[in-house]
Design a protein around this motif. Structure first.
Motif, mmCIF file in Angstrom:
data_model
loop_
_atom_site.group_PDB
_atom_site.id
_atom_site.type_symbol
_atom_site.label_atom_id
_atom_site.label_comp_id
_atom_site.label_asym_id
_atom_site.label_seq_id
_atom_site.Cartn_x
_atom_site.Cartn_y
_atom_site.Cartn_z
ATOM 1 N N ASP A 144 0.834 -1.210 0.000
ATOM 2 C CA ASP A 144 0.000 0.000 0.000
ATOM 3 C C ASP A 144 0.868 1.259 0.000
ATOM 4 O O ASP A 144 0.582 2.228 -0.696
ATOM 5 N N TRP A 145 1.952 1.215 0.802
ATOM 6 C CA TRP A 145 2.829 2.396 0.879
ATOM 7 C C TRP A 145 3.482 2.666 -0.486
ATOM 8 O O TRP A 145 3.514 3.804 -0.956
ATOM 9 N N VAL A 146 3.956 1.603 -1.130
ATOM 10 C CA VAL A 146 4.615 1.785 -2.432
ATOM 11 C C VAL A 146 3.587 2.250 -3.481
ATOM 12 O O VAL A 146 3.876 3.146 -4.281
ATOM 13 N N ASP A 147 2.393 1.685 -3.431
ATOM 14 C CA ASP A 147 1.318 2.139 -4.344
ATOM 15 C C ASP A 147 1.098 3.650 -4.201
ATOM 16 O O ASP A 147 0.894 4.362 -5.179
ATOM 17 N N ASP B 26 6.895 -10.833 -4.143
ATOM 18 C CA ASP B 26 5.710 -11.261 -4.908
ATOM 19 C C ASP B 26 4.612 -10.197 -4.818
ATOM 20 O O ASP B 26 3.972 -9.857 -5.813
ATOM 21 N N GLU B 27 4.410 -9.696 -3.585
ATOM 22 C CA GLU B 27 3.350 -8.697 -3.373
ATOM 23 C C GLU B 27 3.613 -7.450 -4.222
ATOM 24 O O GLU B 27 2.722 -6.946 -4.897
ATOM 25 N N GLY C 195 2.669 -4.507 -9.794
ATOM 26 C CA GLY C 195 3.317 -3.823 -10.919
ATOM 27 C C GLY C 195 4.568 -3.034 -10.571
ATOM 28 O O GLY C 195 5.037 -2.211 -11.356
ATOM 29 N N HIS C 196 5.153 -3.294 -9.394
ATOM 30 C CA HIS C 196 6.367 -2.560 -9.001
ATOM 31 C C HIS C 196 7.611 -3.396 -9.238
ATOM 32 O O HIS C 196 7.553 -4.628 -9.227
ATOM 33 N N ARG C 197 8.755 -2.708 -9.417
ATOM 34 C CA ARG C 197 10.023 -3.411 -9.569
ATOM 35 C C ARG C 197 10.659 -3.613 -8.196
ATOM 36 O O ARG C 197 10.759 -2.673 -7.407
ATOM 37 N N ALA C 198 11.079 -4.862 -7.915
ATOM 38 C CA ALA C 198 11.653 -5.143 -6.603
ATOM 39 C C ALA C 198 12.810 -6.113 -6.740
ATOM 40 O O ALA C 198 12.754 -7.062 -7.544
ATOM 41 N N PHE C 199 13.855 -5.873 -5.945
ATOM 42 C CA PHE C 199 15.031 -6.742 -5.942
ATOM 43 C C PHE C 199 14.959 -7.713 -4.775
ATOM 44 O O PHE C 199 14.776 -7.301 -3.623
ATOM 45 N N GLY C 200 15.158 -9.014 -5.079
ATOM 46 C CA GLY C 200 15.148 -10.040 -4.041
ATOM 47 C C GLY C 200 14.407 -11.243 -4.589
ATOM 48 O O GLY C 200 13.605 -11.116 -5.530
ATOM 49 N N PRO C 201 14.646 -12.437 -4.028
ATOM 50 C CA PRO C 201 13.941 -13.628 -4.495
ATOM 51 C C PRO C 201 12.468 -13.570 -4.129
ATOM 52 O O PRO C 201 12.101 -12.956 -3.117
#
Ligand code: AMP
Ligand code: GLY
Length: 424
Positions: A56-59, A81-82, A87-93
């Motif tokens: 929610d914060w990133v949205d 995954d969330e 639709g956000h770009r995220a680094f990590g497995p």
């Protein structure tokens, strides 16, 4: 671009500093960060294990173009995954890949299935069966809680009685909660240990420089297990022959195994290895940067860290040449009296005149009434580079003498071990 970094320890301070140097990065937000991170990032007070709240914060913050997830628990809970699903770009497995750290039973089975060298083991979900096995297994023996237990779920048992008491604590008394519902009982191995971290996008795997951790609280590896009391880089015994063996027998097979299981791993894969008489064996996998390994690795990285992160997310790591400084780096952790057990917080931290080439990464610090105070067990990481480990070691110990907070303690022997082992 503006970047959000998840986490609040010394490792995250090192990541934030490396991103701060990147020409690609404008503003950094840190969730939740600490007093040191606050000097280069805006702190965001959201619980990062609440994956929906982070989403929610990133949205709501459209200026954030990229999120870096460093700690193990949000990775295991599926934060990447969330964010991706929104639709956000995220680094990590993602969650399916982060299981390589989150379940020891999974990682042991993976290694067995794909022939990756590791200690022999049995997994138990029933206390009775585990206790029966302990009646006749070789001693010493190692017990590992299956799930995440803040690095404390491993018991090295020198006697059968100790092993049985440990198994009872994990399985019946639930000392580590649900993490101990399953227990891995494994063969005790001997040899020097090395942390080999690697960047991977699931297609290519590129090792970082090596490092060595010090998990016990006191000198000569005595005392209780901690999150890590200091590190140095590189591992003195790790030469080209070792690098080749680890790449061929461990790193590439692990990447392929995760792909074959339908769990491609993208992020930082951490191989905790032991150099035994029969070659290198995996002691543990982590699905992330190590702490305090990162504090001696990232200062030696010449390549732009943001460029590496983006290349991994886009699965084009092959194109990026990763360069490292030569020489050595040492990190000494200054801890609160009592850590890793009970300790007090809120002690004022003061610094004397530190040499310019000493870097301080904050771990458990906060600001209170305008003063810098302790807020965790591991408080600061004192880091210096040098031509040799010995040269870097002298700098960090000289700096530590000028830093003060009530109850502060640190190990006196960081950077000494393994120096007499021949390089391969
Ligand atoms: P871990 O939390 O898995 O990193 O384990 C903590 C520490 O326990 C490792 O760094 C090793 O020093 C030790 N350890 C873990 N597994 C074994 C083993 N099979 N044999 C000997 N020592 C081990
Ligand atoms: N230093 C060990 C870890 O990060 O798990």
């Amino acid at each position: 671009m503006n970047v959000l970094v998840i986490g609040n320890g010394g490792r995250e301070h090192a990541v934030v500093q490396a991103l701060h140097k990147s020409p690609k990065v404008d503003k950094i937000y840190a969730m939740k960060g600490n007093a040191g991170i606050a000097s280069v990032a805006e702190l965001i007070d959201v619980d990062y294990c609440d994956v929906k709240a982070v989403g929610d914060w990133v949205d709501a913050h459209k200026d954030v173009a990229f999120t870096v997830v460093t700690p193990d628990d949000p990775l295991a809970l599926g934060l990447v995954d969330e964010l991706e699903s929104r639709g956000h770009r995220a680094f990590g497995p993602n969650k399916r890949a982060a299981i390589i750290e989150a379940s020891k039973a999974f990682s042991k089975e993976l290694m067995k299935k794909y022939g990756i060298p590791t200690a022999k083991y049995e997994t138990f979900s029933s206390y009775e069966e585990g206790a029966k096995y302990l009646e006749s297994c070789a001693i010493p023996v190692v017990l590992k809680a299956d799930g995440l237990a803040l690095g404390k779920g491993v018991l090295i048992c020198k006697t059968r009685e100790e092993a049985k008491a440990g198994l009872k604590e994990m399985m019946l008394d639930k000392k580590f909660g649900s993490a101990g519902a399953k227990v891995v009982v494994e063969e005790f191995l001997e040899g020097p240990e090395v942390s080999c971290l690697a960047f991977t996008d699931g297609k290519t795997i590129k090792p970082m420089i090596t490092s060595c951790d010090h998990k016990r609280a006191l000198d000569n590896d005595e005392g209780l297990n901690t999150g890590g009391m200091g590190t140095f880089s590189p591992a003195p015994f790790f030469g080209e022959k070792s690098a080749k063996e680890v790449m061929e027998k461990i790193m590439l097979p692990t990447m392929s195994a995760m792909n074959a299981e339908g769990r491609p791993f993208k992020g930082v894969l951490y191989f905790g290895l032991m150099k035994t008489r029969d070659g290198y064996k995996v002691i543990e996998y982590n699905s992330r940067f190590g702490d305090p390994e990162t504090q001696v690795i990232l200062p030696m990285l010449k390549t732009d860290l943001m460029e590496i992160f983006e290349a991994i997310v886009d699965e084009r790591l092959e194109e990026v040449e990763i360069e490292w400084e030569s020489g050595a780096c040492v990190c000494l952790v200054l801890a609160s009296g009592g850590y890793p057990e009970k300790y007090e917080k809120g002690k004022e931290i003061t610094f004397g005149d530190l040499e310019k080439d000493v870097v301080i990464y904050h771990a458990g610090t906060a600001k209170k009434d305008g003063k810098l105070v302790t807020s965790g067990g591991r408080v600061l990481g004192v880091v210096a580079k040098g031509d040799s480990i010995e040269a870097a070691r002298k700098k960090v110990y000289a700096a530590a003498e000028k830093i003060h907070f009530d109850g502060m303690y640190y190990r006196k022997d960081i950077g000494i071990k393994y120096r007499d082992i021949a390089k391969e």
